[in-house]
Design an enzyme around this catalytic site. Structure first.
Site, short mmCIF file in Angstrom:
data_model
loop_
_atom_site.label_atom_id
_atom_site.label_comp_id
_atom_site.label_asym_id
_atom_site.label_seq_id
_atom_site.Cartn_x
_atom_site.Cartn_y
_atom_site.Cartn_z
CE LYS A 196 -3.72 2.31 2.53
NZ LYS A 196 -4.61 2.24 3.71
CE LYS A 255 -6.21 2.04 -0.99
NZ LYS A 255 -6.87 2.13 0.32
#
Length: 332
Positions: A196, A255
């Site tokens: 992330k 992400k």
């Protein structure tokens, strides 16, 4: 003879192209992120995310049923809690009668076959808007992990199929797996946000949950860069994903999506578990805005991006386009 091989032979018409197409999409490839608020019969559109709403539990359940009927089999849920429930401990996150826990129970009661993956992070519950507990002006990793384990177990008790830690604390997957198993939830999976990045693509999401770091006048990190990843890094993403797989994650996530397809492929090549990709709020908002201006064909760009994410190696795509894409796919 010139040339023996002609690539265009396989592109002559749609029948041939579909016959040799390497990647396909179906509604079952998608997970739909959902925002939940208190109240009844509440549906408030998020200004920076046209077509996406904060819904009360009753309307969330109705939407989940519609998603399931379209062939979508997973939802990723987030809650917007009131400011008076926020503090530096995040204790509301494991309240058995909290908004998230009630939402999980309601969805699983109404649509038991829908896979529910609640978000595990403290930022919706933090007075500072951070994913962890602040100590001495920084995010204290290990006490945050202890809080996240309590949160994950409470989600499992409410009926979650998977927990989805998005916090990026070190060691939280191992402790979460141990905590779930100790509590008897050996079949509750973990989808870890392993890679992330500290991305500017998250802006509309933070509008939706009011989860951006707050200016409080106290000494706290001004952004999330001490725990989310530097977007200049590639090898670090592989390392994080491998660590999480070794610690017991059942899926790993990259992400954001389209700007990070190189990372998706690298992670896919280095782990032997499913790789999820989050096609995030900023990516969604950009397509919506450009289409509204008439600069892009909305449906064509939407499907192209989703196909490219799948082609890069995604087993599952968490996307705000899930419902719209499923409707188009079902029309074919």
């Amino acid at each position: 003879m010139f040339p023996l091989q002609r690539g265009r032979r396989l592109r002559q018409n749609e029948s041939i192209r579909s016959l040799v197409r390497e990647t396909s999409l179906s509604p079952a490839d998608f997970m739909f992120p959902m925002f939940i608020v208190e109240g009844e019969n509440q549906a408030v559109e998020i200004p920076s995310m046209p077509g996406i709403f904060r819904r009360s539990i009753d309307l969330t359940v109705k939407e989940v049923q519609e998603l399931f009927d379209l062939g979508i089999r997973a939802v990723n849920i987030y809650v917007k809690v009131s400011d008076d429930l926020k503090d530096n401990t995040g204790k509301e996150a494991w309240n058995s009668d909290g908004l998230m826990q009630r939402a999980i129970r309601a969805i699983k009661t109404a649509v038991p076959e829908m896979i529910v993956m609640p978000d595990v992070a403290l930022d919706p519950y933090s007075m500072y808007g951070h994913d962890g507990i602040i100590k001495n002006g920084d995010i204290e990793n290990d006490s945050t992990v202890d809080a996240l384990v309590k949160m994950a177990v409470s989600h499992a008790e409410a009926g979650a199929d998977f927990v989805a830690p998005s916090d990026m604390m070190d060691g939280r997957i191992l402790r979460m797996r141990e905590g779930l198993d100790k509590a008897g939830f050996i079949n509750v999976g973990i989808m870890s946000y392993s890679a992330k990045y500290a991305s500017a693509f998250y802006g509309p999401f933070r509008d939706a949950l009011d989860s951006a770091p707050k200016e409080t006048g106290e000494v706290v990190p001004k952004d999330k860069k001490t725990y989310q990843m530097d977007y200049a890094n590639r090898i670090e993403a592989i390392k994080e994903a491998v660590w999480d797989a070794e610690e017991g994650a059942d899926m790993v996530m990259v992400k954001p999506g389209t700007a990070y397809l190189d990372i998706v492929r690298e992670v896919k090549d280095n782990v032997n578990i499913p790789v999820a990709v989050y096609h995030v709020s900023g990516e969604y908002a950009m397509i919506k805005a450009a289409a509204e201006k008439g600069w892009l064909d909305h449906d064509k760009i939407m499907m192209e991006q989703l196909m490219c994410i799948k082609r890069a190696g995604a087993s599952l795509i968490s996307t705000y386009f899930a419902k719209e894409a499923a409707i188009l796919l079902n029309e074919k």
